[in-house]
Design an enzyme around this catalytic site. Structure first.
Site, short mmCIF file in Angstrom:
data_model
loop_
_atom_site.label_atom_id
_atom_site.label_comp_id
_atom_site.label_asym_id
_atom_site.label_seq_id
_atom_site.Cartn_x
_atom_site.Cartn_y
_atom_site.Cartn_z
N LYS A 426 18.24 18.64 15.44
CA LYS A 426 17.87 20.03 15.73
C LYS A 426 16.54 20.07 16.49
O LYS A 426 15.80 19.07 16.49
CB LYS A 426 17.75 20.80 14.41
CG LYS A 426 16.69 20.22 13.48
CD LYS A 426 16.82 20.76 12.07
CE LYS A 426 15.73 20.17 11.21
NZ LYS A 426 15.97 20.34 9.78
N TYR A 648 -13.86 27.09 30.04
CA TYR A 648 -14.01 28.51 29.68
C TYR A 648 -15.08 28.72 28.62
O TYR A 648 -15.20 27.92 27.69
CB TYR A 648 -12.69 29.06 29.12
CG TYR A 648 -11.67 29.38 30.17
CD1 TYR A 648 -11.89 30.44 31.07
CD2 TYR A 648 -10.51 28.65 30.27
CE1 TYR A 648 -10.94 30.74 32.03
CE2 TYR A 648 -9.55 28.95 31.23
CZ TYR A 648 -9.78 29.99 32.11
OH TYR A 648 -8.85 30.30 33.06
N MET A 697 -4.90 26.48 29.77
CA MET A 697 -3.44 26.56 29.70
C MET A 697 -2.76 25.31 30.26
O MET A 697 -1.84 24.78 29.66
CB MET A 697 -2.95 27.80 30.44
CG MET A 697 -1.46 28.03 30.29
SD MET A 697 -0.85 29.41 31.26
CE MET A 697 -1.47 30.81 30.35
C1 LIG Z 1 15.75 19.26 8.99
C2 LIG Z 1 16.63 19.01 7.86
C3 LIG Z 1 16.69 17.73 7.27
C4 LIG Z 1 15.83 16.58 7.67
O1 LIG Z 1 14.64 16.57 6.95
P1 LIG Z 1 13.52 15.45 7.22
O2 LIG Z 1 12.45 15.76 6.26
O3 LIG Z 1 13.08 15.65 8.64
O4 LIG Z 1 14.16 14.15 7.00
C5 LIG Z 1 17.64 17.53 6.27
N1 LIG Z 1 18.45 18.54 5.86
C6 LIG Z 1 18.39 19.78 6.39
C7 LIG Z 1 19.29 20.84 5.88
C8 LIG Z 1 17.47 20.06 7.39
O5 LIG Z 1 17.41 21.29 7.91
#
Ligand SMILES: *Cc1c(COP(=O)(O)O)cnc(C)c1O
Length: 753
Positions: A426, A648, A697
């Site tokens: 993800k 800045y 930026m």
């Molecule tokens: C992101 C996620 C993980 C992974 O967790 P880590 O701590 O990065 O290993 C596992 N299960 C679900 C449902 C997640 O959303």
């Protein structure tokens, strides 16, 4: 190598079943797209080669080295070695080495083995037929495989030997028995497995027993005994160069280091122009490295047409015709749809050809490579790097380099034998590039991927990912899209269950796998204990439409020892809730609960499958390797007097005269504004360079050594004491946030040994 199976059986103490075939090559990776004559079935921690024997037979392999008899068609021949296939390969390699008449050099040490080997080999005179082990084939398996790659008529051979624990070097020494030993460095790689540096050195030195010459650098606390010792300490020049030059002298080649500069040692994947993808392997070319690079091309091609752009192969020792016939066969077996030959000699053997890199660049159009996956492989003399330079997409100079070998190391460190694995990709694989990470996971035989949103899953499908993908935050608006792309939703409430069932009915789909999320204490999404009886009823009404592929929940504090009691209560709740559901279903879906920290800290939370995220990317646990390095280049330097203020708000007032460098990286690229005013140091020319003034930026300023120049590399994170985790400490956040903040305009580069 070149043996009859009956000879192999007698050398390794095995039993031949089937015809006495002659074999000239061996392989051990069942995923290899270019199978050799004989498959060695190794029973490893995560894979058992025996599981793939049947499939390899259908792909045309007829000879197998195995540990137990298998049920195979009559035209398959097996050599059964009950004592173990790895040991048998080592014994066979020792035999093949024994028959070799040329000089053998072996390189060991904590760092620099591959560099020294490749550098030394790159300058072999064309009259010498040289063998060198491919890339980092230096392990208990890599060494015997590379010895067995020798045809046997080479003049000299160079190998590298690596160890990670005591006892391993004796096995490698027995195989290699080098005439010349090269010792690179003594450092603390793999130190966790050794009692002391001295113990590790003594272990490594075993390799050189019997060598007539040992090349080393006495600046390390090492002591050797051999008829001839060559100590390069005190020589002028870079350390590796001194070792390489000494090795050339010992091999009788008489070349000076200046004539062949050191080189990038790895396969690099780059985005190319016109939607193409480039695998850059422009520093060497021989048949062994070609077959490895072809394998790699296939694993990253993601459904694109594959093209091999190849230069003349020198020093193969084969007549051109036989050589290029072998090349054509390798390419065809690897699924390459066209070979473009560039060079006077190769041009005679391939219909699409150019006599030089210049001709190719002048005559070939952008359209010729549109959307293709290209492997560019040439020898150094033909300067193929100009080709890569011309075809690679230009973008701004900030890059995130992702080390795919480290990724695989982490995966193997965390995988649990016998259990399944989900790789969490993800958020663009935590910022590292979802398609490439997913392709690597698919290649490694991971069971499932998980993304947060349907769009991420669609993008993976478009990138050629075919393995199961779960969408965690699936909203009902995206269900049609998901069904079109074979994505599997997480179902976390009754609304999403019935909406998904409706969508399946619209598409006429049945038995679609869904993944039920339970709330065991995180209190975000998921069915609670009170929902289970209604859920069981609704699922049985929908049986035939949806199929529960898995039941899962998520731990909220797996990495916080202070909350371990709570974690245990989550594990217990999950166990009982999922058991109830399973009973109601009448079949057994997979159950999974543990993220990376959970999988390591709570074996009882693993159930059937572990979900790996942070750990894959190298953080949160001992022994893992960070996989990314963020780099840019200096675009301007200016010497400013004490009292001048940079940036800045005139906040960065210099306490002393300072050389200030501007780098093209600001908060829009993911460099957090709170890292300004000296709160973070970057690395230039091995020096730590604090930020000066506020971060803008698109740019920021750092104080650099007086020798720093425009164009010098700046490492932002990914060096000692300055990892993603260190940066997240400074920012009072977690590594996840730092990783996912590197903006999309930063180009990702993937490397692999
Ligand atoms: C992101 C996620 C993980 C992974 O967790 P880590 O701590 O990065 O290993 C596992 N299960 C679900 C449902 C997640 O959303």
């Amino acid at each position: 190598m070149n043996y009859r199976l009956s000879e192999i059986a007698s050398i390794v103490g095995g039993r031949l079943e089937g015809a006495d075939l002659r074999v000239g090559s061996v392989f051990a990776d069942s995923r290899s797209s270019v199978p050799a004559d004989m498959f060695a079935a190794i029973a490893g921690r995560n894979h058992d080669g025996h599981d793939y024997v049947g499939e390899l037979h259908t792909r045309g392999v007829r000879a197998f080295l195995v540990e137990r008899s298998l049920d195979l068609p009559a035209d398959a021949s097996v050599v059964v070695v009950p004592a173990g296939v790895l040991t048998a390969l080592q014994t066979l390699a020792a035999d093949w080495r024994g028959r070799f008449k040329g000089r053998v050099a072996a390189i060991t040490g904590s760092n620099g083995k591959t560099v020294v080997k490749e550098w030394a080999a790159a300058a072999a005179p064309s009259s010498v037929k040289l063998f060198r082990s491919p890339r980092s084939y230096n392990s208990q398996l890599g060494v015997p495989l590379s010895v067995l790659m020798m045809t046997g008529d080479e003049d000299a051979a160079i190998f590298e030997a690596g160890i990670s624990r005591p006892g391993e070097m004796a096995a490698l020494a027995r195989i290699l028995r080098p005439d010349i030993g090269v010792f690179t460095t003594l450092g603390d790689a793999h130190q966790e497995n050794f009692a002391s540096l001295q113990q590790k050195f003594e272990e490594k030195a075993l390799l050189f027993e019997g060598a007539d010459t040992i090349i080393y650098n006495s600046k390390y606390p090492v002591h050797f005994e051999a008829p001839r010792l060559v100590d390069v300490a005190g020589g002028a020049g870079e350390e590796n160069a001194l070792l390489v030059e000494a090795l050339w002298r010992e091999l009788g080649w008489g070349i000076s280091a200046g004539c062949v500069p050191p080189m990038a040692m790895r396969l690099e994947v780059k985005e190319g122009i016109n939607g193409s993808l480039i695998v850059d392997d422009t520093y060497n070319s021989d048949l062994n490295s070609l077959s490895i690079a072809l394998d790699y091309l296939r694993s990253v091609a993601g459904g694109r047409h594959q093209t091999l752009i190849l230069g003349d192969i020198l020093q193969s020792g084969l007549p051109d015709k036989a050589l290029y016939e072998q090349v054509a066969a390798l390419a065809q077996r690897a699924g390459v749809s066209e070979v473009i030959g560039i060079g006077e000699r190769i041009a005679q053997f391939f219909p699409i050809n150019f006599s030089s890199v210049e001709d190719f660049l002048r005559l070939a159009g952008r359209d010729d490579i549109a959307g293709r996956a290209l492997l560019i492989k040439g020898n150094r003399t033909a300067r193929f790097e100009r080709l890569t330079h011309a075809l690679a997409l230009k973008s701004h100079t900030t890059t995130l380099t992702v080390d795919l070998d480290a990724l695989v190391h982490n995966l193997n460190a965390l995988r649990v034998p016998g259990l399944r694995t989900v790789a969490m990709v993800k958020a663009n694989a935590y910022g590292h590039g979802a398609r490439e990470i997913a392709a690597a996971m698919q290649h490694q035989g991971v069971d499932m991927l998980a993304v947060a949103f349907a769009d991420e899953g669609v993008s993976l499908r478009e990138g050629g990912i075919t393995m199961p993908i779960v969408v965690l935050n699936a909203d009902s608006d995206s269900f049609d899209l998901m069904i079109d792309h074979h994505l599997e939703p997480e179902i976390y409430n009754f609304e999403s269950l019935s909406a998904f069932a409706d969508a399946l009915a619209r598409h006429g789909e049945r038995n679609w796998p869904v993944h039920l999320k339970l709330d065991t204490g995180m209190h975000r999404l998921g069915f609670g204990a009170g929902d289970l009886s209604r859920l069981t009823e609704e699922l049985s009404a929908l049986s035939g439409t949806v199929r529960v592929g898995s039941i899962f929940s998520h731990l909220s504090c797996a990495d916080e020892p202070a909350q371990d009691d709570f974690t245990r209560s989550q594990i217990a709740a999950f166990d009982s809730m999922s058991s109830l559901l399973t009973e109601g279903l009448g079949y057994r879906p997979l159950r999974h609960l543990a993220n990376s920290a959970g999988a390591v800290r709570f074996p009882e939370a693993r159930f059937d499958m572990v979900r790996l995220g942070l750990g894959l990317y190298g953080f949160g646990l001992e022994g893992l390797r960070p996989i990314s390095t963020l780099r840019t280049r200096i675009v301007q330097v200016r010497d400013l007097p004490a009292g001048a203020a940079v940036g800045y708000g005139r906040q960065g007032v210099l306490a002393a005269d300072t050389r200030v460098a501007i780098i093209p990286m600001g908060y829009a690229d993911g460099l957090n504004r709170r890292l300004g005013m000296g709160r973070w140091g970057m690395q230039v020319l091995s020096a730590e360079c604090p930020t000066v003034g506020r971060i803008s930026m698109d740019t920021c300023a750092i104080a650099v050594p007086i020798s720093a120049q425009v164009g010098d590399e700046v490492v932002i994170f990914g060096f000692e004491g300055h990892t993603v985790a260190d940066m997240s400490d400074v920012l009072e956040t977690i590594p996840y946030e730092v990783m996912t903040s590197v903006s999309l305009r930063v180009k990702r580069i993937y490397i692999k040994e």
